[in-house]
Enzyme design. Structure first.
Site, PDB file in Angstrom:
ATOM      1  N   TYR A  98       0.805  -1.227   0.000  1.00 36.76           N
ATOM      2  CA  TYR A  98       0.000   0.000   0.000  1.00 36.76           C
ATOM      3  C   TYR A  98       0.837   1.275   0.000  1.00 36.76           C
ATOM      4  CZ  TYR A  98      -4.394  -2.480   0.311  1.00 36.76           C
ATOM      5  OH  TYR A  98      -5.478  -3.278   0.015  1.00 36.76           O
ATOM      6  N   GLU A 140      -8.515  -7.638   4.580  1.00 33.17           N
ATOM      7  CA  GLU A 140      -7.682  -8.651   3.923  1.00 33.17           C
ATOM      8  C   GLU A 140      -6.973  -9.533   4.942  1.00 33.17           C
ATOM      9  OE1 GLU A 140      -7.200  -5.450   0.371  1.00 33.17           O
ATOM     10  OE2 GLU A 140      -5.374  -6.040   1.461  1.00 33.17           O
TER      11      GLU A 140
END
Length: 398
Positions: A98, A140
């Site tokens: 990310y 996730e």
């Protein structure tokens, strides 16, 4: 929740960002893949990138998330986040990726919008990004924990136990774990990612719905071959590789099962509506309903080019026949047989019981038409779930 200061800034700049988001995502992916070519080679779908679909989906999801934060500050858009998180989990995305996305996305924003990106604007959109990113990371990591795997470690080797040619263009691969261990559980309607090594060395990944039920001793995927100009390009490279190269006894690298379109554990009436290869998750649901002796009405709806193109047609009818209160309705654009319907899906004469839960899978135009007809017949919008093969442009544009 977005801070009050950032909410005001995002609200004021959302029109400008929204108008430029397509250009921003185009530049973002260029920067990302220039810095990390391994991502386009081994993680991102080259077909979706080539067609611009992933860019559209990313642009839509960012704009939709920011709009939701401004208009509904106390409610998180979990439907969108869950769908993205399931896809990420099936690819093995981890929290460490990310910051990489953040770097190149914000470089693209600054380059496209120029002087409009003041420190205040950058701070506000940075908050938007990390609210979305951290929400996805949390979901996730929960999904990884549910499958009892380390974050990102979703891949295992599977053996092709059998290969069945369903139609001229569709092949089913029946799979067992290469090490002989029991297959992990999944929910009816979920998919797996399949990773193959192509002649240029790329390890491309595609998602395929599990067409077998959780109770089946083997796992099955049914793959449709891509034809036309796309067949020789990135759009069809994995499906055509599976058709041309993979035989009984071969090994495939396959992820743990994920996907948020799952059959609810309910005694309600059910509609399973599909078109083309969209029948695959519906077959898993239908087999599960038969295995669990579902007693409420089940209505099976399917549209295809012709009976010869209808993959798993025999299974569609046979499984429907195992249920005590079920009916199947098939529509074909050509060569409709006695008892079938000619043309496209038309629910005018199809009874829809009160309280029905509907599941859709197929091309977006089909699902839009089916949803409109179901709502007109009294099905609550909240009771209509759907699956899209590829980036979810419907959700991102909603």
């Amino acid at each position: 929740m977005l801070s009050e200061k950032s909410t005001a800034t995002v609200r004021a700049t959302l029109p400008a960002v929204g108008a430029a988001i397509g250009d921003i995502t185009e530049l973002f992916y260029g920067k990302l893949f220039a810095a990390h070519p391994e991502l386009i080679r081994d993680l991102f779908n080259r077909g979706n990138q080539n067609a611009g679909l992933q860019k559209q989906a990313l642009a839509g999801s960012i704009a939709a998330f920011a709009t939701h934060l401004v208009e509904h500050p106390d409610v998180r858009p979990d439907v969108m986040l869950n769908r993205i998180a399931h896809k990420h989990a099936s690819l093995g995305v981890t929290r460490e990726q990310y910051p990489i996305v953040h770097q190149h996305l914000f470089e693209a924003i600054a380059e496209i919008l120029g002087e409009a990106v003041t420190p205040e604007v950058a701070e506000a959109w940075d908050e938007v990004y990390w609210l979305m990113a951290n929400a996805l990371i949390t979901i996730e990591e929960r999904l990884y924990a549910e499958q009892q795997v380390l974050a990102g470690d979703v891949w295992r080797d599977w053996t092709v136990a059998a290969r069945v040619e369903e139609t001229a263009d569709c092949t089913t691969f029946h799979l067992t774990l290469a090490d002989g261990s029991p297959a992990p559980g999944f929910k009816p309607g979920q998919y797996v990612s399949v990773q193959v090594e192509l002649p240029d060395g790329a390890r491309q990944i595609r998602q395929y719905s599990l067409s077998s039920a959780p109770g089946s001793p083997v796992r099955s995927i049914t793959v449709k071959r891509v034809h036309g100009p796309a067949a020789s390009g990135p759009d069809g490279e994995v499906s055509n590789h599976l058709h041309a190269e993979v035989r009984t006894g071969d090994t495939l690298r396959i992820s743990a099962p994920y996907g948020d379109l799952v059959l609810r554990d309910s005694a309600a009436p059910v509609i399973l509506a599909s078109a083309g290869i969209g029948c695959t998750p519906m077959l898993s649901m239908l087999e599960h309903l038969a295995d669990t002796a579902h007693t409420a009405p089940v209505t099976v709806l399917h549209a295809d080019r012709s009976p010869a193109d209808h993959a798993l047609r025999t299974d569609h009818r046979a499984l429907t026949g195992k249920l005590p209160d079920a009916s199947a309705h098939f529509w074909y654009e050509a060569d409709a047989e006695p008892g079938d319907h000619a043309g496209r899906l038309d629910l005018t004469a199809v009874p829809v019981p009160p309280g029905t839960q509907a599941y859709l899978c197929g091309p977006l135009p089909f699902m839009r038409a089916a949803r409109e007809q179901l709502i007109a017949k009294g099905v609550a919008p909240a009771d209509i779930a759907y699956e899209v093969f590829g980036p979810d442009l419907w959700l991102a544009s909603a």
